[in-house]
Scaffold this motif. Structure first.
Motif, PDB file in Angstrom:
ATOM      1  N   GLU A 194       0.825  -1.164  -0.053  1.00 40.20           N
ATOM      2  CA  GLU A 194      -0.001   0.057   0.019  1.00 40.20           C
ATOM      3  C   GLU A 194       0.983   1.086  -0.061  1.00 40.20           C
TER       4      GLU A 194
ATOM      5  N   ARG B 248       2.021   1.935  -3.348  1.00 44.47           N
ATOM      6  CA  ARG B 248       0.947   2.251  -4.172  1.00 44.47           C
ATOM      7  C   ARG B 248       0.872   1.527  -5.224  1.00 44.47           C
TER       8      ARG B 248
ATOM      9  N   LYS C  31      -4.723  -0.001  -3.483  1.00 43.92           N
ATOM     10  CA  LYS C  31      -5.235   0.886  -2.600  1.00 43.92           C
ATOM     11  C   LYS C  31      -6.416   0.626  -1.984  1.00 43.92           C
TER      12      LYS C  31
ATOM     13  N   SER D 144      -9.693   0.679   0.152  1.00 41.30           N
ATOM     14  CA  SER D 144     -10.681   2.015   0.219  1.00 41.30           C
ATOM     15  C   SER D 144     -11.244   1.791   1.861  1.00 41.30           C
ATOM     16  N   THR D 145     -11.582   2.964   2.484  1.00 42.14           N
ATOM     17  CA  THR D 145     -12.300   3.003   3.535  1.00 42.14           C
ATOM     18  C   THR D 145     -13.645   3.816   3.550  1.00 42.14           C
ATOM     19  N   SER D 146     -14.017   3.978   2.415  1.00 37.52           N
ATOM     20  CA  SER D 146     -15.121   4.850   2.001  1.00 37.52           C
ATOM     21  C   SER D 146     -16.452   4.072   2.407  1.00 37.52           C
TER      22      SER D 146
ATOM     23  N   LEU E 241     -19.249   2.471  -0.427  1.00 34.84           N
ATOM     24  CA  LEU E 241     -19.212   1.246  -1.168  1.00 34.84           C
ATOM     25  C   LEU E 241     -20.547   0.621  -1.047  1.00 34.84           C
TER      26      LEU E 241
END
Length: 70
Positions: free
Chosen positions: A42, A45, A48, A50-52, A55
């Motif tokens: 991570e 890069r 990635k 995601s912590t959104s 989703l």
């Protein structure tokens, strides 16, 4: 928070057969190696995570008739 699972793992290992103990220790070692490896990739890069909160919920997607692919 981590103490009860750790104690449980130790009890299971103490009461298990040698074969179960070997497989369990191998799985623990994989987890100990995998965690820093995931942090490394991570950081580079390559991926990635995601912590959104926006989703889609994949676990309940089959119950609703929503398509996850647009």
């Amino acid at each position: 928070m981590c103490v009860p699972p750790t104690v449980l793992i130790c009890v299971v290992l103490a009461l298990s057969t040698v074969k179960v103990m070997a497989v369990s220790v191998f799985a623990i070692l994989i987890g100990l190696v995998l965690q820093p490896f995931l942090k490394y990739i991570e950081k580079k890069r390559w991926v990635k995570f995601s912590t959104s909160a926006d989703l889609p919920d994949l676990h309940n997607a089959h119950e609703s008739n929503e398509s996850l692919v647009s």
